[in-house]
Scaffold this motif. Structure first.
Motif, mmCIF file in Angstrom:
data_model
loop_
_atom_site.group_PDB
_atom_site.id
_atom_site.type_symbol
_atom_site.label_atom_id
_atom_site.label_comp_id
_atom_site.label_asym_id
_atom_site.label_seq_id
_atom_site.Cartn_x
_atom_site.Cartn_y
_atom_site.Cartn_z
ATOM 1 N N UNK A 131 35.244 105.921 -23.663
ATOM 2 C CA UNK A 131 34.071 106.158 -22.596
ATOM 3 C C UNK A 131 33.364 105.062 -22.064
ATOM 4 N N UNK A 132 33.170 105.037 -21.040
ATOM 5 C CA UNK A 132 32.307 103.649 -20.430
ATOM 6 C C UNK A 132 31.428 104.294 -19.341
ATOM 7 N N UNK A 133 30.335 103.782 -19.162
ATOM 8 C CA UNK A 133 29.599 103.808 -17.929
ATOM 9 C C UNK A 133 30.241 102.918 -16.691
ATOM 10 N N UNK A 134 30.482 103.400 -15.717
ATOM 11 C CA UNK A 134 31.060 102.721 -14.588
ATOM 12 C C UNK A 134 30.298 101.478 -14.102
ATOM 13 N N UNK A 135 28.709 101.807 -14.204
ATOM 14 C CA UNK A 135 27.897 100.877 -13.661
ATOM 15 C C UNK A 135 27.918 99.558 -14.503
ATOM 16 N N UNK A 136 28.369 99.531 -15.663
ATOM 17 C CA UNK A 136 28.568 98.585 -16.613
ATOM 18 C C UNK A 136 29.758 97.856 -16.476
ATOM 19 N N UNK A 137 30.607 98.037 -15.739
ATOM 20 C CA UNK A 137 31.916 97.247 -15.513
ATOM 21 C C UNK A 137 31.995 96.609 -14.266
ATOM 22 N N UNK A 138 31.961 95.362 -14.045
ATOM 23 C CA UNK A 138 32.207 94.422 -12.890
ATOM 24 C C UNK A 138 33.533 94.350 -12.683
ATOM 25 N N UNK A 139 33.816 94.509 -11.291
ATOM 26 C CA UNK A 139 35.322 94.186 -10.918
ATOM 27 C C UNK A 139 35.520 92.824 -10.866
ATOM 28 N N UNK A 140 36.754 92.642 -11.763
ATOM 29 C CA UNK A 140 37.468 91.091 -11.466
ATOM 30 C C UNK A 140 38.700 91.398 -11.015
ATOM 31 N N UNK A 141 39.566 90.097 -10.700
ATOM 32 C CA UNK A 141 40.821 90.215 -10.211
ATOM 33 C C UNK A 141 41.682 90.794 -11.503
ATOM 34 N N UNK A 142 41.117 90.575 -12.499
ATOM 35 C CA UNK A 142 41.919 91.049 -14.113
ATOM 36 C C UNK A 142 41.893 92.463 -13.995
ATOM 37 N N UNK A 143 41.284 93.116 -13.219
ATOM 38 C CA UNK A 143 41.284 94.659 -13.219
ATOM 39 C C UNK A 143 42.067 95.371 -12.139
ATOM 40 N N UNK A 144 42.818 94.543 -11.549
ATOM 41 C CA UNK A 144 43.763 95.256 -10.426
ATOM 42 C C UNK A 144 44.405 96.214 -10.973
ATOM 43 N N UNK A 145 44.768 97.276 -10.298
ATOM 44 C CA UNK A 145 45.422 98.371 -11.005
ATOM 45 C C UNK A 145 44.811 99.266 -12.172
ATOM 46 N N UNK A 146 43.676 98.806 -12.396
ATOM 47 C CA UNK A 146 43.091 99.783 -13.388
ATOM 48 C C UNK A 146 43.065 100.911 -13.157
ATOM 49 N N UNK A 147 43.017 101.930 -14.252
ATOM 50 C CA UNK A 147 43.073 103.482 -14.101
ATOM 51 C C UNK A 147 42.010 103.886 -15.065
ATOM 52 N N UNK A 148 41.213 104.646 -14.329
ATOM 53 C CA UNK A 148 39.996 105.368 -15.045
ATOM 54 C C UNK A 148 39.969 106.863 -14.906
ATOM 55 N N UNK A 149 39.422 107.668 -15.709
ATOM 56 C CA UNK A 149 39.617 109.144 -15.884
ATOM 57 C C UNK A 149 38.065 109.685 -15.332
ATOM 58 N N UNK A 150 37.712 110.463 -14.663
ATOM 59 C CA UNK A 150 36.522 110.927 -14.296
ATOM 60 C C UNK A 150 36.465 112.079 -15.017
ATOM 61 N N UNK A 151 35.298 112.447 -16.174
ATOM 62 C CA UNK A 151 35.073 113.571 -16.898
ATOM 63 C C UNK A 151 34.971 114.749 -15.954
ATOM 64 N N UNK A 152 35.139 116.123 -16.614
ATOM 65 C CA UNK A 152 34.931 117.304 -15.798
ATOM 66 C C UNK A 152 33.260 117.237 -15.562
ATOM 67 N N UNK A 153 32.508 116.992 -16.461
ATOM 68 C CA UNK A 153 30.963 117.045 -16.426
ATOM 69 C C UNK A 153 30.338 115.747 -16.512
ATOM 70 N N UNK A 154 29.233 115.372 -15.822
ATOM 71 C CA UNK A 154 28.308 114.326 -15.737
ATOM 72 C C UNK A 154 27.241 114.958 -16.460
ATOM 73 N N UNK A 155 26.221 114.124 -16.846
ATOM 74 C CA UNK A 155 24.993 114.443 -17.376
ATOM 75 C C UNK A 155 24.178 115.398 -16.561
#
Ligand code: FES
Length: 107
Positions: A83-107
């Protein structure tokens, strides 16, 4: 260079969006109207409504979680090992193609 980010929701719907370097995975999602990532606090690691689960292959390639992020994540209903907080991950070229899942529930 185009950086592509893949968001998969809990029903399997795939959102493939173009991201800009320096943005976060939270703002990339909200700017592209990807549902299920709210980002209520605007990215200051305070609300926990930008919870995502990073695909295992990618988890090691991104910055580590700090203690503030971990404690907020542990309060989220669908917490997982990657699990991660998406706001704490900065997009860089190295992340090209990254796959993340969105959980069913947020806070
Ligand atoms: Fe609030 Fe990420 S947007 S914690």
């Amino acid at each position: 260079l185009m950086i592509t980010v893949n968001y998969i929701d809990h029903t399997g719907v795939h959102y493939k969006v173009e991201a800009s370097e320096g943005e976060t995975l939270m703002s990339t999602a909200t700017n592209n109207l990807v549902p299920g990532i709210d980002g209520d606090c605007g990215g200051s690691c305070a609300c926990g409504t930008c919870h995502i689960i990073v695909d295992k292959i990618w988890a090691n390639r991104i910055n580590d979680r700090n203690s503030e992020e971990i404690s907020l994540l542990q309060m989220t209903p669908d917490y997982e090992e990657n699990s991660r907080l998406a706001c704490q991950i900065i997009v860089t070229k190295d992340l090209n193609g990254i796959v993340v899942s969105i959980p069913e529930h947020q806070m």
